[in-house]
Design a protein around this motif. Structure first.
Motif, short mmCIF file in Angstrom:
data_model
loop_
_atom_site.label_atom_id
_atom_site.label_comp_id
_atom_site.label_asym_id
_atom_site.label_seq_id
_atom_site.Cartn_x
_atom_site.Cartn_y
_atom_site.Cartn_z
N GLY A 29 -1.22 -11.37 -4.99
CA GLY A 29 -1.50 -10.85 -3.76
C GLY A 29 -0.61 -9.60 -3.71
N MET A 30 0.54 -9.50 -4.14
CA MET A 30 1.19 -8.27 -4.02
C MET A 30 0.75 -7.03 -4.96
SD MET A 30 4.72 -7.13 -6.01
CE MET A 30 3.54 -7.30 -7.44
N SER A 31 0.03 -7.56 -6.00
CA SER A 31 -0.43 -6.39 -6.72
C SER A 31 -1.71 -5.88 -5.99
CB SER A 31 -0.93 -7.20 -7.95
OG SER A 31 -0.09 -7.41 -8.84
N LYS A 32 -2.62 -6.85 -5.54
CA LYS A 32 -3.82 -6.53 -4.43
C LYS A 32 -3.72 -5.64 -3.52
CE LYS A 32 -7.28 -9.99 -5.80
NZ LYS A 32 -7.42 -11.54 -5.57
N ALA A 33 -2.51 -5.94 -2.71
CA ALA A 33 -1.99 -5.07 -1.37
C ALA A 33 -1.54 -3.72 -1.89
CB ALA A 33 -0.94 -6.11 -0.80
N ALA A 34 -0.94 -3.82 -2.83
CA ALA A 34 -0.54 -2.39 -3.36
C ALA A 34 -1.64 -1.61 -3.87
CB ALA A 34 0.62 -2.51 -4.49
N ALA A 35 -2.51 -2.20 -4.72
CA ALA A 35 -3.78 -1.42 -5.08
C ALA A 35 -4.56 -0.91 -3.89
CB ALA A 35 -4.52 -2.20 -5.86
N ALA A 36 -4.66 -1.68 -2.95
CA ALA A 36 -5.35 -1.44 -1.78
C ALA A 36 -4.90 -0.20 -1.03
CB ALA A 36 -5.28 -2.63 -0.63
N ILE A 37 -3.58 -0.06 -0.97
CA ILE A 37 -2.98 1.08 -0.46
C ILE A 37 -3.22 2.48 -1.10
CG2 ILE A 37 -0.61 2.15 0.33
CD1 ILE A 37 0.01 -0.55 1.28
N VAL A 38 -3.02 2.32 -2.56
CA VAL A 38 -3.46 3.36 -3.23
C VAL A 38 -4.84 4.01 -3.31
CG1 VAL A 38 -3.26 4.30 -5.98
CG2 VAL A 38 -1.37 2.63 -4.87
N THR A 39 -5.71 2.86 -3.20
CA THR A 39 -7.16 3.01 -3.03
C THR A 39 -7.42 3.87 -1.85
OG1 THR A 39 -7.77 0.87 -4.40
CG2 THR A 39 -9.31 2.08 -2.97
N GLU A 40 -6.89 3.48 -0.80
CA GLU A 40 -7.05 4.11 0.44
C GLU A 40 -6.51 5.49 0.35
OE1 GLU A 40 -8.62 2.86 3.07
OE2 GLU A 40 -8.00 4.31 4.42
N GLN A 41 -5.49 5.64 -0.21
CA GLN A 41 -4.67 6.83 -0.27
C GLN A 41 -5.68 7.86 -1.30
OE1 GLN A 41 -1.78 8.35 0.79
NE2 GLN A 41 -2.46 10.16 -0.21
N ILE A 42 -6.13 7.25 -2.27
CA ILE A 42 -7.24 8.27 -2.99
C ILE A 42 -8.55 8.64 -2.29
CG2 ILE A 42 -8.51 8.15 -5.50
CD1 ILE A 42 -6.35 6.56 -6.54
N LYS A 43 -9.04 7.69 -1.84
CA LYS A 43 -10.31 7.93 -0.96
C LYS A 43 -10.02 8.89 0.06
CE LYS A 43 -12.91 3.76 -2.14
NZ LYS A 43 -13.31 2.59 -1.54
#
Ligand code: PGA
Length: 243
Positions: free
Chosen positions: A11-25
């Motif tokens: 869950g921690m990994s998913k939540a962090a990946a979501a923030i990075v994904t949002e940043q890149i988009k």
């Protein structure tokens, strides 16, 4: 500070990946400050998956890593350059010219550190910094000490860090004794910071860093003075924080 508490490491990994994904988009030319170590491994896997599905484009992304061992070549499996290439870069369309890690093989520490700060400044600073926290409260390789170092420097690693990182080497003697790291000031200059923490073994230092005094004896405690920090921790790591 914003806290996101997840059930577990996944869950921690998913939540962090979501923030990075949002940043890149949101900003395809973002400058990402990247961390190594055990904590972000799964997050990098999730970012690769998103890239493979066509959801992410790394072509305009730049990266600056937090640190690198001194005296280790880039093709050494324990170098952080090697880690980043294996765990993220080579699986994406990132331009190798846009990836930056201090060069551990250059002996002139002052030259390496000045050049690294110049690189970060030429990039316009870090948009999103990913951080882990060591058991001794270090961020990057900013070890507990008497002062917060401002900019990149060559650090003598603490025995606690050498012991913690021994798991990646054949023996403790093989762990480099020095490293190049960005400074606390460099980290604090990032526009946004995401701190990832997992496991009960981090619970005590998390409590100290986020509820105790802000002090260079617990380098991560300085993060409380940053305006945009998201701490993503699993229930075990955040278990000693007040509700
Ligand atoms: P870890 O390291 O992710 O391997 O626990 C964190 C750190 O030392 O900063």
């Amino acid at each position: 500070m914003r806290f996101i508490k997840t059930d577990d490491y996944e869950g921690m990994s998913k939540a962090a990946a979501a923030i990075v994904t949002e940043q890149i988009k949101t900003k395809p030319s973002s400058v990402l400050g990247l961390a190594t170590g055990g904590t972000p491994v799964r997050m990098y896997e999730l970012l690769i998956k998103a890239y493979e599905k066509g959801e992410l484009d790394f072509s305009q992304i730049s990266t600056v890593n937090l640190d690198e061992y001194k005296g280790i070549t880039r093709d050494n499996e324990q170098s952080y350059f090697y880690y980043m290439n294996e765990r993220l870069w080579k699986h994406t369309n990132i331009d190798p010219k846009r990836t930056h890690v201090p060069d551990g093989m250059v002996a002139d520490a002052e030259a390496v550190c000045l050049a690294y700060e110049q690189t970060i400044s030429d990039l316009g600073g870090i948009d999103l910094q990913i951080l882990g926290i060591g058991h001794n409260g270090h961020i990057g390789f900013n070890e507990p000490g008497d002062v917060f170092e401002d900019r990149s420097f060559c650090v003598e690693l603490s025995q606690a860090t050498i012991n913690a990182n021994q798991r990646f080497f054949a023996t403790a003697d093989d762990v480099p004794k020095e490293a190049y790291t960005v400074g606390i000031g460099t980290i604090m200059s990032a526009a946004k910071i995401v701190v990832m923490i997992s496991g009960e073994d981090k619970a005590a230092i998390v409590k100290e860093a986020f509820t105790g005094p802000v002090t260079p004896k617990v380098p991560a405690s300085i993060l409380r003075f940053h305006r945009d920090v998201t701490v993503i921790g699993d229930a075990a790591a955040l278990g000693l924080l007040p509700e």
